[in-house]
Design a protein around this motif. Structure first.
Motif, PDB file in Angstrom:
ATOM      1  N   ILE A   1     -13.044  23.573   8.047  1.00 42.84           N
ATOM      2  CA  ILE A   1     -13.792  22.318   7.945  1.00 42.84           C
ATOM      3  C   ILE A   1     -14.949  22.252   9.179  1.00 42.84           C
ATOM      4  CG2 ILE A   1     -13.954  19.690   7.919  1.00 42.84           C
ATOM      5  CD1 ILE A   1     -12.615  21.232   5.275  1.00 42.84           C
ATOM      6  N   LYS A   2     -16.201  22.050   9.117  1.00 45.33           N
ATOM      7  CA  LYS A   2     -17.334  22.007  10.122  1.00 45.33           C
ATOM      8  C   LYS A   2     -16.710  21.018  11.442  1.00 45.33           C
ATOM      9  CE  LYS A   2     -21.485  21.093   8.467  1.00 45.33           C
ATOM     10  NZ  LYS A   2     -22.725  21.070   7.974  1.00 45.33           N
ATOM     11  N   GLU A   3     -17.307  21.455  12.388  1.00 44.17           N
ATOM     12  CA  GLU A   3     -16.759  20.887  13.726  1.00 44.17           C
ATOM     13  C   GLU A   3     -17.242  19.352  13.631  1.00 44.17           C
ATOM     14  OE1 GLU A   3     -14.980  21.421  16.318  1.00 44.17           O
ATOM     15  OE2 GLU A   3     -14.543  23.509  15.736  1.00 44.17           O
ATOM     16  N   SER A   4     -18.691  19.212  13.093  1.00 41.13           N
ATOM     17  CA  SER A   4     -19.179  17.820  13.054  1.00 41.13           C
ATOM     18  C   SER A   4     -18.536  16.974  12.110  1.00 41.13           C
ATOM     19  CB  SER A   4     -20.662  17.785  12.508  1.00 41.13           C
ATOM     20  OG  SER A   4     -20.677  18.546  11.344  1.00 41.13           O
ATOM     21  N   CYS A   5     -17.631  17.564  11.072  1.00 41.38           N
ATOM     22  CA  CYS A   5     -16.935  16.781   9.985  1.00 41.38           C
ATOM     23  C   CYS A   5     -15.404  16.273  10.517  1.00 41.38           C
ATOM     24  CB  CYS A   5     -17.109  17.051   8.858  1.00 41.38           C
ATOM     25  SG  CYS A   5     -18.623  17.876   8.305  1.00 41.38           S
ATOM     26  N   LYS A   6     -14.930  17.259  11.483  1.00 39.79           N
ATOM     27  CA  LYS A   6     -13.471  17.081  11.717  1.00 39.79           C
ATOM     28  C   LYS A   6     -12.980  15.702  12.310  1.00 39.79           C
ATOM     29  CE  LYS A   6     -12.609  21.973  12.567  1.00 39.79           C
ATOM     30  NZ  LYS A   6     -12.164  23.211  13.456  1.00 39.79           N
ATOM     31  N   GLY A   7     -14.022  15.189  13.005  1.00 39.82           N
ATOM     32  CA  GLY A   7     -13.327  13.827  13.611  1.00 39.82           C
ATOM     33  C   GLY A   7     -13.551  12.756  12.487  1.00 39.82           C
ATOM     34  N   SER A   8     -14.013  12.886  11.381  1.00 45.22           N
ATOM     35  CA  SER A   8     -14.026  11.691  10.387  1.00 45.22           C
ATOM     36  C   SER A   8     -12.589  11.273   9.965  1.00 45.22           C
ATOM     37  CB  SER A   8     -15.046  12.128   9.188  1.00 45.22           C
ATOM     38  OG  SER A   8     -14.398  13.103   8.239  1.00 45.22           O
ATOM     39  N   ALA A   9     -12.762   9.950   9.767  1.00 43.21           N
ATOM     40  CA  ALA A   9     -11.523   9.273   9.403  1.00 43.21           C
ATOM     41  C   ALA A   9     -11.029   9.768   8.032  1.00 43.21           C
ATOM     42  CB  ALA A   9     -11.912   7.664   9.106  1.00 43.21           C
ATOM     43  N   ARG A  10     -12.068  10.610   7.114  1.00 40.94           N
ATOM     44  CA  ARG A  10     -11.431  10.956   5.809  1.00 40.94           C
ATOM     45  C   ARG A  10     -10.483  11.890   5.883  1.00 40.94           C
ATOM     46  NH1 ARG A  10     -15.830  13.674   1.628  1.00 40.94           N
ATOM     47  NH2 ARG A  10     -14.232  13.783  -0.207  1.00 40.94           N
ATOM     48  N   TYR A  11     -10.632  13.006   6.936  1.00 38.29           N
ATOM     49  CA  TYR A  11      -9.463  14.123   6.865  1.00 38.29           C
ATOM     50  C   TYR A  11      -8.227  13.361   7.492  1.00 38.29           C
ATOM     51  CZ  TYR A  11     -13.359  16.927   5.484  1.00 38.29           C
ATOM     52  OH  TYR A  11     -14.398  17.316   4.765  1.00 38.29           O
ATOM     53  N   LYS A  12      -8.415  12.460   8.395  1.00 37.30           N
ATOM     54  CA  LYS A  12      -7.156  11.952   8.894  1.00 37.30           C
ATOM     55  C   LYS A  12      -6.403  11.374   7.635  1.00 37.30           C
ATOM     56  CE  LYS A  12      -8.661  10.808  13.556  1.00 37.30           C
ATOM     57  NZ  LYS A  12     -10.184  10.920  13.528  1.00 37.30           N
ATOM     58  N   GLU A  13      -6.823  10.803   6.827  1.00 37.22           N
ATOM     59  CA  GLU A  13      -6.412  10.041   5.700  1.00 37.22           C
ATOM     60  C   GLU A  13      -5.863  10.961   4.846  1.00 37.22           C
ATOM     61  OE1 GLU A  13      -8.574   7.320   3.344  1.00 37.22           O
ATOM     62  OE2 GLU A  13      -9.661   6.485   5.160  1.00 37.22           O
ATOM     63  N   VAL A  14      -6.523  12.150   4.591  1.00 39.15           N
ATOM     64  CA  VAL A  14      -6.230  13.181   3.599  1.00 39.15           C
ATOM     65  C   VAL A  14      -4.883  13.964   4.293  1.00 39.15           C
ATOM     66  CG1 VAL A  14      -6.887  15.529   2.798  1.00 39.15           C
ATOM     67  CG2 VAL A  14      -8.379  13.799   2.651  1.00 39.15           C
ATOM     68  N   LEU A  15      -4.976  14.256   5.678  1.00 37.04           N
ATOM     69  CA  LEU A  15      -3.867  14.768   6.158  1.00 37.04           C
ATOM     70  C   LEU A  15      -2.618  14.072   6.192  1.00 37.04           C
ATOM     71  CD1 LEU A  15      -5.758  16.626   9.167  1.00 37.04           C
ATOM     72  CD2 LEU A  15      -4.901  18.034   7.080  1.00 37.04           C
ATOM     73  N   GLU A  16      -2.587  12.843   6.226  1.00 35.84           N
ATOM     74  CA  GLU A  16      -1.631  12.021   6.090  1.00 35.84           C
ATOM     75  C   GLU A  16      -0.675  12.265   4.687  1.00 35.84           C
ATOM     76  OE1 GLU A  16      -2.496   7.869   7.112  1.00 35.84           O
ATOM     77  OE2 GLU A  16      -3.193   8.487   9.035  1.00 35.84           O
ATOM     78  N   ILE A  17      -1.576  12.190   3.600  1.00 31.71           N
ATOM     79  CA  ILE A  17      -0.990  12.246   2.558  1.00 31.71           C
ATOM     80  C   ILE A  17      -0.600  13.600   2.199  1.00 31.71           C
ATOM     81  CG2 ILE A  17      -1.870  12.215  -0.168  1.00 31.71           C
ATOM     82  CD1 ILE A  17      -3.826  10.024   0.991  1.00 31.71           C
ATOM     83  N   THR A  18      -1.282  14.728   2.415  1.00 32.97           N
ATOM     84  CA  THR A  18      -1.017  16.192   2.023  1.00 32.97           C
ATOM     85  C   THR A  18      -0.204  16.911   2.880  1.00 32.97           C
ATOM     86  OG1 THR A  18      -3.110  17.047   3.016  1.00 32.97           O
ATOM     87  CG2 THR A  18      -3.202  16.304   0.777  1.00 32.97           C
ATOM     88  N   GLY A  19       0.211  16.090   4.237  1.00 35.04           N
ATOM     89  CA  GLY A  19       1.092  16.810   5.075  1.00 35.04           C
ATOM     90  C   GLY A  19       2.236  17.371   4.728  1.00 35.04           C
ATOM     91  N   GLY A  20       2.946  16.807   3.761  1.00 41.15           N
ATOM     92  CA  GLY A  20       4.292  17.143   3.210  1.00 41.15           C
ATOM     93  C   GLY A  20       4.096  18.268   2.183  1.00 41.15           C
ATOM     94  N   ARG A  21       2.781  18.390   1.851  1.00 38.27           N
ATOM     95  CA  ARG A  21       2.655  19.533   0.905  1.00 38.27           C
ATOM     96  C   ARG A  21       2.846  20.913   1.195  1.00 38.27           C
ATOM     97  NH1 ARG A  21      -3.423  19.293  -1.804  1.00 38.27           N
ATOM     98  NH2 ARG A  21      -2.622  17.401  -2.606  1.00 38.27           N
ATOM     99  N   LEU A  22       3.537  21.877   0.244  1.00 32.36           N
ATOM    100  CA  LEU A  22       3.649  23.272   0.680  1.00 32.36           C
ATOM    101  C   LEU A  22       2.310  23.981   0.543  1.00 32.36           C
ATOM    102  CD1 LEU A  22       7.265  23.954  -1.049  1.00 32.36           C
ATOM    103  CD2 LEU A  22       6.584  24.003   1.211  1.00 32.36           C
ATOM    104  N   VAL A  23       2.107  24.758   1.570  1.00 35.01           N
ATOM    105  CA  VAL A  23       1.051  25.725   1.440  1.00 35.01           C
ATOM    106  C   VAL A  23       1.539  27.156   0.808  1.00 35.01           C
ATOM    107  CG1 VAL A  23      -0.841  26.909   2.937  1.00 35.01           C
ATOM    108  CG2 VAL A  23      -0.241  24.524   3.597  1.00 35.01           C
ATOM    109  N   PRO A  24       0.767  27.697  -0.249  1.00 37.15           N
ATOM    110  CA  PRO A  24       1.390  28.924  -0.654  1.00 37.15           C
ATOM    111  C   PRO A  24       1.634  29.957   0.395  1.00 37.15           C
ATOM    112  CG  PRO A  24      -0.523  28.210  -1.892  1.00 37.15           C
ATOM    113  CD  PRO A  24      -0.424  27.120  -0.813  1.00 37.15           C
ATOM    114  N   GLU A  25       2.375  30.909   0.301  1.00 41.48           N
ATOM    115  CA  GLU A  25       2.682  32.134   1.209  1.00 41.48           C
ATOM    116  C   GLU A  25       1.490  32.925   1.388  1.00 41.48           C
ATOM    117  OE1 GLU A  25       4.637  33.655  -2.582  1.00 41.48           O
ATOM    118  OE2 GLU A  25       4.714  31.922  -1.543  1.00 41.48           O
ATOM    119  N   TRP A  26       0.544  32.982   0.559  1.00 39.00           N
ATOM    120  CA  TRP A  26      -0.741  34.014   0.607  1.00 39.00           C
ATOM    121  C   TRP A  26      -1.845  33.238   1.578  1.00 39.00           C
ATOM    122  CZ3 TRP A  26      -5.153  32.140  -1.928  1.00 39.00           C
ATOM    123  CH2 TRP A  26      -5.285  31.247  -2.669  1.00 39.00           C
TER     124      TRP A  26
END
Length: 197
Positions: free
Chosen positions: A136-161
């Motif tokens: 994600i671009k540096e200028s967008c990393k600090g936005s509240a949107r990604y903090k919210e998204v990571l709270e929701i998707t934090g427990g999601r399994l990332v595929p091994e690839w």
């Protein structure tokens, strides 16, 4: 530009699909009432194709182009088709946990928030390769949107690839996905039978 405006839960009911595969945690309380009609072989094949198109958010013409490309590749056409769909940039953003749904991932890519190997890419259908670094671009990393998204998707399994670093919103494609690594409930052989008629 063609846009699919069908309500998601209604479409999931008609395709007999669990909304969790789309990143949606809601469940529909309604039941689908079908007459006791047996679905024809063509009907089953068509439903599998519609399911794959709906999950990945691909319309008919691009989907047919993916099939033609998969047919020319070495190996089994069905597995190649699923691998091509899984390699789309919007899908990879979803799999890395940087978006709640594939639709949101598509929007993130379209708004030029994503870089691949340091270059901004705004094409959701961009096919990633092994070794690509998605960030994600540096200028967008600090936005509240990604903090919210990571709270929701934090427990999601990332595929091994994939290798995901959610702190720095960065991911690396370790290898191309095999069919066994793709957990989408689609019988790709029925799609191949449908297109090979």
């Amino acid at each position: 530009m063609a846009i699919n405006r069908v309500p998601v839960l209604k479409r999931c009911r008609s395709l007999d699909l669990d909304p969790i595969y789309l990143g949606i945690n809601k469940k529909s309380t309604r039941q689908l009432h079908r007459a006791n009609r047996k679905i024809s072989e063509y009907g089953l094949q068509l439903r599998e194709k519609q399911k794959a198109k709906f999950i990945y958010g691909v319309l008919e013409k691009p989907f047919r182009n993916y099939y033609k490309k998969a047919d020319k590749m070495q190996g089994m056409t069905g597995a190649n088709l699923m691998t091509l769909l899984e390699r789309r940039l919007d899908n990879v953003i979803f799999r890395l946990g940087f978006a709640r749904t594939r639709r949101e991932a598509r929007q993130i890519v379209g708004h030029k928030h994503v870089t691949v190997n340091g270059r901004v890419v705004n094409i959701p259908s961009f096919l990633i390769k092994a070794g690509d670094v998605i960030e994600i671009k540096e200028s967008c990393k600090g936005s509240a949107r990604y903090k919210e998204v990571l709270e929701i998707t934090g427990g999601r399994l990332v595929p091994e690839w994939l290798d995901s670093d959610q702190e720095s919103l960065k991911g690396v494609v370790k290898e191309l996905p095999s069919r066994e690594a793709i957990d989408v409930p689609v019988n790709e052989m029925l799609i191949v039978e449908l297109y090979s008629k």
